[in-house]
Design an enzyme around this catalytic site. Sequence first.
Site, PDB file in Angstrom:
ATOM      1  CG  ASP A  39      -1.893   1.124   1.285  1.00  0.00           C
ATOM      2  OD1 ASP A  39      -1.892   1.957   0.360  1.00  0.00           O
ATOM      3  OD2 ASP A  39      -2.679   1.175   2.245  1.00  0.00           O
ATOM      4  CD  GLU A  62      -4.972  -0.403  -0.725  1.00  0.00           C
ATOM      5  OE1 GLU A  62      -5.112  -1.569  -0.289  1.00  0.00           O
ATOM      6  OE2 GLU A  62      -5.752   0.526  -0.432  1.00  0.00           O
TER       7      GLU A  62
END
Length: 416
Positions: free
Chosen positions: A8, A105
């Site tokens: 992320d 992500e």
Amino acid sequence: MRSVLHIDMNACYASIECLYDPSIRNLPVAVGGDVEARHGIILAKNQIAKRFGVKTGEALWQAKQKCPKLHIVPPHFDRYLRFSRMAREIYADHTDLVEPFGLDEVWCDVTGTQKLRERGMEALANEIRERVKFELGITVSVGASWNKIFAKLGSDYKKPDAITRIEADNYKEIVYPLPVQDLLYVGHATQRKLNSYGIRTIGQLAQTNPEVLHGWFGKGGYSLSAFARGLDASPVAKQDHVAAVKSVGNSGTTPRDLVNNEDVWLMLLVMSESVAMRMRELAMKCTVVEVSVRDCDLNGFVRQRKIETPTSSSLEIAQIAFELFKSNYRWGKPLRGVGVRGASLVPADTPVQLGFFSNAEKREKLERLDKAVDVVRERYGYTSVQRARIYTDRGLGTINPKDDHTVHPVGFFNAG
């Protein structure tokens, strides 16, 4: 057992904006719309703004009340797409199984790779984290586990610039105390229902009889039980970076209240211009059109319709959105916000089955016209070509939806 990473990019949009303008790096920064024009929400914020309580998804005026010195910059999705692509080039050096989850992500399945055998999962995750920081100038948080759900929990567990390992020897200690809403796919409605039954942590959910959950949620109850216990077996699906873009939307608060259908039609037309142009830039078309409205008391609704033939036509999207609005809204209070979204995107060259009553020739003409307008706007600016209808209202017609309003290329707010 598999080895899965979830990576992320921390405060992705805000971090990238600070790279382009180092003078704001030590200020509370948020990416959003225009406060003075009465529209916009927080798309992303940096860690400094987060400490003031600024939240992704809230109105800019609310964020300004929490942090009066908040520095707001407009979104630049071309930059975010570029960094997303560069980051995935780094991930691809470690595995070809990379599945995007939004622009910022990804899941990476590194099971059986040579680098995993040489370094181990935690060291491999650290190598990726350091490369992104060194080569791109931004940080990532990495979750390492044997399944996608727990890997995602790991990347959320410690931020920024961190690695969290969740494996068989420690998952109950880390995962079970977390609130149930931290589990992927547990939205507000599911959280409220679980809380009403006294289930507030993932551990409590894991210990609940799956048959009981099935009685409450149907088949979804079995999935919730499996996810909470780490039994997710879904594969990491290899995808192109563009596949991360699930929808393109444009929404915002209007310069003045909307009081009749004519006002709404104009705003939907303005918003659809931006949505359709963004889809054409991505070489995508939508198969679902969505409209959202919000009145002066901030009450509203969202409605969508699946369409037979994928489209990136500005006029077609506006017409469908307007039909949805008229069939679902009865005038009472004035409206202060509308939004249009094209969802369930497919590549623009996806073959389609033409119906007997479909007007393929008219559709092709509209598409050629839109593309011609794109070329002119790219060269001379967005407002160089406008629909005549725009000039009938000097208030609403002054909006530049492409550059001024909040354009969402992802179907959810997960930019940090």
